[in-house]
Design a protein around this motif. Structure first.
Motif, PDB file in Angstrom:
ATOM      1  N   LEU A 250       0.808  -1.222   0.000  1.00  0.00           N
ATOM      2  CA  LEU A 250       0.000   0.000   0.000  1.00  0.00           C
ATOM      3  C   LEU A 250       0.841   1.272   0.000  1.00  0.00           C
ATOM      4  O   LEU A 250       0.326   2.364  -0.269  1.00  0.00           O
ATOM      5  CB  LEU A 250      -0.900   0.021   1.246  1.00  0.00           C
ATOM      6  N   ALA A 251       2.135   1.130   0.314  1.00  0.00           N
ATOM      7  CA  ALA A 251       2.974   2.292   0.623  1.00  0.00           C
ATOM      8  C   ALA A 251       2.917   3.402  -0.431  1.00  0.00           C
ATOM      9  O   ALA A 251       2.865   4.582  -0.080  1.00  0.00           O
ATOM     10  CB  ALA A 251       4.409   1.850   0.849  1.00  0.00           C
ATOM     11  N   ASP A 252       2.903   3.054  -1.702  1.00  0.00           N
ATOM     12  CA  ASP A 252       2.906   4.076  -2.753  1.00  0.00           C
ATOM     13  C   ASP A 252       1.513   4.602  -3.068  1.00  0.00           C
ATOM     14  O   ASP A 252       1.347   5.432  -3.961  1.00  0.00           O
ATOM     15  CB  ASP A 252       3.492   3.503  -4.051  1.00  0.00           C
ATOM     16  N   HIS A 253       0.490   4.081  -2.402  1.00  0.00           N
ATOM     17  CA  HIS A 253      -0.892   4.385  -2.814  1.00  0.00           C
ATOM     18  C   HIS A 253      -1.732   5.090  -1.765  1.00  0.00           C
ATOM     19  O   HIS A 253      -2.700   5.760  -2.112  1.00  0.00           O
ATOM     20  CB  HIS A 253      -1.607   3.078  -3.208  1.00  0.00           C
ATOM     21  N   VAL A 254      -1.410   4.899  -0.504  1.00  0.00           N
ATOM     22  CA  VAL A 254      -2.251   5.469   0.555  1.00  0.00           C
ATOM     23  C   VAL A 254      -1.365   6.091   1.630  1.00  0.00           C
ATOM     24  O   VAL A 254      -0.162   5.850   1.673  1.00  0.00           O
ATOM     25  CB  VAL A 254      -3.169   4.394   1.204  1.00  0.00           C
ATOM     26  N   LEU A 255      -1.983   6.902   2.506  1.00  0.00           N
ATOM     27  CA  LEU A 255      -1.295   7.407   3.687  1.00  0.00           C
ATOM     28  C   LEU A 255      -1.767   6.581   4.880  1.00  0.00           C
ATOM     29  O   LEU A 255      -2.957   6.576   5.187  1.00  0.00           O
ATOM     30  CB  LEU A 255      -1.660   8.878   3.938  1.00  0.00           C
ATOM     31  N   LEU A 256      -0.854   5.873   5.518  1.00  0.00           N
ATOM     32  CA  LEU A 256      -1.232   5.061   6.675  1.00  0.00           C
ATOM     33  C   LEU A 256      -1.077   5.895   7.946  1.00  0.00           C
ATOM     34  O   LEU A 256      -0.074   6.588   8.116  1.00  0.00           O
ATOM     35  CB  LEU A 256      -0.350   3.820   6.767  1.00  0.00           C
ATOM     36  N   VAL A 257      -2.083   5.848   8.816  1.00  0.00           N
ATOM     37  CA  VAL A 257      -1.966   6.510  10.114  1.00  0.00           C
ATOM     38  C   VAL A 257      -2.322   5.515  11.211  1.00  0.00           C
ATOM     39  O   VAL A 257      -3.022   4.534  10.988  1.00  0.00           O
ATOM     40  CB  VAL A 257      -2.844   7.783  10.218  1.00  0.00           C
ATOM     41  N   GLU A 258      -1.819   5.802  12.390  1.00  0.00           N
ATOM     42  CA  GLU A 258      -2.039   4.918  13.541  1.00  0.00           C
ATOM     43  C   GLU A 258      -3.359   5.259  14.231  1.00  0.00           C
ATOM     44  O   GLU A 258      -3.742   6.424  14.283  1.00  0.00           O
ATOM     45  CB  GLU A 258      -0.917   5.134  14.566  1.00  0.00           C
ATOM     46  N   PRO A 259      -4.022   4.267  14.796  1.00  0.00           N
ATOM     47  CA  PRO A 259      -5.210   4.572  15.609  1.00  0.00           C
ATOM     48  C   PRO A 259      -4.785   5.235  16.912  1.00  0.00           C
ATOM     49  O   PRO A 259      -3.624   5.139  17.303  1.00  0.00           O
ATOM     50  CB  PRO A 259      -5.820   3.197  15.868  1.00  0.00           C
ATOM     51  N   PRO A 260      -5.707   5.938  17.582  1.00  0.00           N
ATOM     52  CA  PRO A 260      -5.353   6.657  18.810  1.00  0.00           C
ATOM     53  C   PRO A 260      -4.832   5.742  19.904  1.00  0.00           C
ATOM     54  O   PRO A 260      -3.918   6.106  20.635  1.00  0.00           O
ATOM     55  CB  PRO A 260      -6.660   7.323  19.234  1.00  0.00           C
ATOM     56  N   SER A 261      -5.400   4.549  20.023  1.00  0.00           N
ATOM     57  CA  SER A 261      -4.852   3.587  20.974  1.00  0.00           C
ATOM     58  C   SER A 261      -5.184   2.201  20.465  1.00  0.00           C
ATOM     59  O   SER A 261      -6.236   1.991  19.865  1.00  0.00           O
ATOM     60  CB  SER A 261      -5.416   3.816  22.379  1.00  0.00           C
ATOM     61  N   PRO A 262      -4.276   1.241  20.703  1.00  0.00           N
ATOM     62  CA  PRO A 262      -4.457  -0.077  20.096  1.00  0.00           C
ATOM     63  C   PRO A 262      -5.697  -0.803  20.608  1.00  0.00           C
ATOM     64  O   PRO A 262      -6.229  -1.669  19.922  1.00  0.00           O
ATOM     65  CB  PRO A 262      -3.176  -0.832  20.469  1.00  0.00           C
ATOM     66  N   ASP A 263      -6.177  -0.424  21.787  1.00  0.00           N
ATOM     67  CA  ASP A 263      -7.335  -1.164  22.301  1.00  0.00           C
ATOM     68  C   ASP A 263      -8.664  -0.460  22.052  1.00  0.00           C
ATOM     69  O   ASP A 263      -9.695  -0.878  22.558  1.00  0.00           O
ATOM     70  CB  ASP A 263      -7.155  -1.488  23.791  1.00  0.00           C
ATOM     71  N   MET A 264      -8.649   0.623  21.240  1.00  0.00           N
ATOM     72  CA  MET A 264      -9.924   1.265  20.910  1.00  0.00           C
ATOM     73  C   MET A 264     -10.719   0.347  19.971  1.00  0.00           C
ATOM     74  O   MET A 264     -10.172  -0.198  19.025  1.00  0.00           O
ATOM     75  CB  MET A 264      -9.665   2.592  20.222  1.00  0.00           C
ATOM     76  N   PRO A 265     -12.039   0.151  20.241  1.00  0.00           N
ATOM     77  CA  PRO A 265     -12.814  -0.723  19.358  1.00  0.00           C
ATOM     78  C   PRO A 265     -12.760  -0.217  17.906  1.00  0.00           C
ATOM     79  O   PRO A 265     -12.893   0.975  17.658  1.00  0.00           O
ATOM     80  CB  PRO A 265     -14.244  -0.606  19.922  1.00  0.00           C
ATOM     81  N   ALA A 266     -12.544  -1.144  16.960  1.00  0.00           N
ATOM     82  CA  ALA A 266     -12.354  -0.791  15.549  1.00  0.00           C
ATOM     83  C   ALA A 266     -13.484   0.094  15.024  1.00  0.00           C
ATOM     84  O   ALA A 266     -13.262   1.014  14.238  1.00  0.00           O
ATOM     85  CB  ALA A 266     -12.250  -2.066  14.722  1.00  0.00           C
ATOM     86  N   VAL A 267     -14.691  -0.180  15.499  1.00  0.00           N
ATOM     87  CA  VAL A 267     -15.852   0.526  14.971  1.00  0.00           C
ATOM     88  C   VAL A 267     -15.837   2.016  15.344  1.00  0.00           C
ATOM     89  O   VAL A 267     -16.505   2.822  14.725  1.00  0.00           O
ATOM     90  CB  VAL A 267     -17.138  -0.182  15.448  1.00  0.00           C
ATOM     91  N   PHE A 268     -15.033   2.407  16.309  1.00  0.00           N
ATOM     92  CA  PHE A 268     -14.987   3.804  16.738  1.00  0.00           C
ATOM     93  C   PHE A 268     -13.814   4.586  16.148  1.00  0.00           C
ATOM     94  O   PHE A 268     -13.598   5.738  16.492  1.00  0.00           O
ATOM     95  CB  PHE A 268     -14.912   3.883  18.278  1.00  0.00           C
ATOM     96  N   VAL A 269     -13.055   3.965  15.277  1.00  0.00           N
ATOM     97  CA  VAL A 269     -11.791   4.549  14.836  1.00  0.00           C
ATOM     98  C   VAL A 269     -11.945   5.537  13.672  1.00  0.00           C
ATOM     99  O   VAL A 269     -11.123   6.412  13.472  1.00  0.00           O
ATOM    100  CB  VAL A 269     -10.807   3.404  14.472  1.00  0.00           C
ATOM    101  N   ALA A 270     -13.078   5.428  12.931  1.00  0.00           N
ATOM    102  CA  ALA A 270     -13.253   6.219  11.699  1.00  0.00           C
ATOM    103  C   ALA A 270     -12.913   7.708  11.829  1.00  0.00           C
ATOM    104  O   ALA A 270     -12.247   8.251  10.950  1.00  0.00           O
ATOM    105  CB  ALA A 270     -14.662   6.035  11.150  1.00  0.00           C
ATOM    106  N   PRO A 271     -13.327   8.405  12.902  1.00  0.00           N
ATOM    107  CA  PRO A 271     -13.051   9.850  12.945  1.00  0.00           C
ATOM    108  C   PRO A 271     -11.575  10.213  13.093  1.00  0.00           C
ATOM    109  O   PRO A 271     -11.214  11.382  12.932  1.00  0.00           O
ATOM    110  CB  PRO A 271     -13.821  10.327  14.188  1.00  0.00           C
ATOM    111  N   TYR A 272     -10.711   9.229  13.386  1.00  0.00           N
ATOM    112  CA  TYR A 272      -9.313   9.575  13.671  1.00  0.00           C
ATOM    113  C   TYR A 272      -8.469   9.826  12.430  1.00  0.00           C
ATOM    114  O   TYR A 272      -7.445  10.500  12.521  1.00  0.00           O
ATOM    115  CB  TYR A 272      -8.682   8.529  14.601  1.00  0.00           C
ATOM    116  N   GLY A 273      -8.893   9.327  11.264  1.00  0.00           N
ATOM    117  CA  GLY A 273      -8.173   9.655  10.025  1.00  0.00           C
ATOM    118  C   GLY A 273      -8.140  11.156   9.798  1.00  0.00           C
ATOM    119  O   GLY A 273      -7.061  11.770   9.735  1.00  0.00           O
ATOM    120  N   PRO A 274      -9.318  11.800   9.724  1.00  0.00           N
ATOM    121  CA  PRO A 274      -9.324  13.253   9.504  1.00  0.00           C
ATOM    122  C   PRO A 274      -8.766  14.062  10.679  1.00  0.00           C
ATOM    123  O   PRO A 274      -8.306  15.187  10.479  1.00  0.00           O
ATOM    124  CB  PRO A 274     -10.801  13.595   9.265  1.00  0.00           C
TER     125      PRO A 274
END
Ligand SMILES: [Mn+2]
Length: 334
Positions: free
Chosen positions: A56-80
């Protein structure tokens, strides 16, 4: 001192993926590029494999979630929040875009929040408890929106994201479909219920552009024909063309599902020579590949899942989840 990141110019797309969602993510990426969207795709990485990250490296910007134990379903707002843009387009990794979204990003740039009505019967979903539990103030009752696609201008970030993420923290996942909840629980749809509550409490009608469900349909995509596989064009009998296809519930790359316009396009989006990131056929289940053996496997999977799904509509499908959740809850208390 304000140390918030400077917004990227123009629009950016934001999604969330782990290693299981990689094929969906690549289909989304390739569909954006094929429909002319060259804007950045920001991916909150909640567990991609090192090999997937490298691809994916040449195609997208990867960012880390706020904390590894945050439920996946709540992570969407952290990209922006990590990589803001003038126009943010939150889009699920189980979506493929089937025509340019420029009208939608333009409406967002001019100040509106853009989303699609959810499927029946959820399109009428509303719970007064949203107000009391979240403490957001009085709610205007509107049609219920699907959170799989949400476009908004940077100027609305402060009114939208903090109440959304705070509301998610308030409800947690235990009382949602990711825990032991049933469909009649006010937060069964977790992040999506909170989003609808925030929009109902904090935004005026003229700040929203609400689009019909059929322009962002769900499986089995009723009435929709694939008219141009190369250009991804899908069309209804009356000539309307959806902006995207959203594969809610079972994912075709994870298990056998009905053969639909989505699964047909997925094969093309992952394997055709004109895509931005092409996958290796052996990396995919046989039914998603090209050729005769794949077509046979597809027909077999379709027949099996057709019998399984026969006569069942969305309510039935959620109803079954609800019954399963009740059984799980009973088992848990035993
Ligand atoms: Mn989704």
């Amino acid at each position: 001192m304000d140390d918030s990141p400077v917004p990227l110019p123009g629009a950016a797309f934001y999604t969330v993926a782990d290693r299981r969602f990689f094929p969906g993510l690549v289909a989304l990426l390739n569909s954006l590029r094929l429909t002319g969207h060259e804007e950045p795709l920001v991916v909150v990485d909640i567990g991609l494999s090192p090999q997937q990250r490298e691809m994916l490296a040449d195609h997208v910007l990867l960012v880390e979630p706020p904390s590894p134990d945050m439920p996946a379903v709540f992570v969407a707002p952290y990209g922006p929040l990590r990589r803001p843009a003038e126009v943010a387009v939150l889009i699920d990794a189980d979506i493929i875009v089937t025509r340019p979204l420029t009208e939608l990003t333009e409406a967002a740039r001019q100040g509106r929040i853009v989303a699609f009505v959810d499927c029946l019967p959820n399109s009428h979903r509303f719970h007064p408890e949203w107000q009391t539990t979240l403490g957001l103030g009085p709610l205007r009752r509107r049609r219920y929106l699907n959170a799989g696609f949400l476009a908004y201008p940077h100027a609305l970030t402060e009114r939208l994201l903090p109440p959304w993420t705070e509301g998610q923290r308030t409800i947690g996942v235990a009382h949602s479909r990711y825990g032991s909840a049933t469909l009649d629980d006010p937060f069964y749809f977790a992040d999506q219920d909170v989003l609808n509550a925030v929009l109902a409490a904090r935004f005026e009608d003229d700040e929203l552009l609400v689009l019909d469900h059929r322009l962002a349909p769900h499986p089995p995509f009723p009435g929709l024909d694939l008219v141009d596989r190369d250009r991804l064009t899908c069309r209804y009998g009356d000539g309307a063309e959806p902006f995207l296809l959203h594969h809610v519930l079972a994912k075709p790359w994870l298990r056998a599902t009905r053969d639909t316009v989505y699964s047909t396009l997925m094969t093309r989006l992952l394997l055709a020579p004109d895509v931005a990131l092409r996958l290796d056929p052996p990396a995919l289940p046989l039914r998603l590949r090209e050729g005769r053996a794949a077509a046979l496997d597809r027909r077999r999977a379709d027949a099996v899942t057709l019998v399984h799904d026969h006569g069942r509509h969305q309510l039935g499908r959620f109803g079954i989840r609800t019954r399963l959740a009740r059984r799980r809850a009973r088992r848990a208390t035993r």
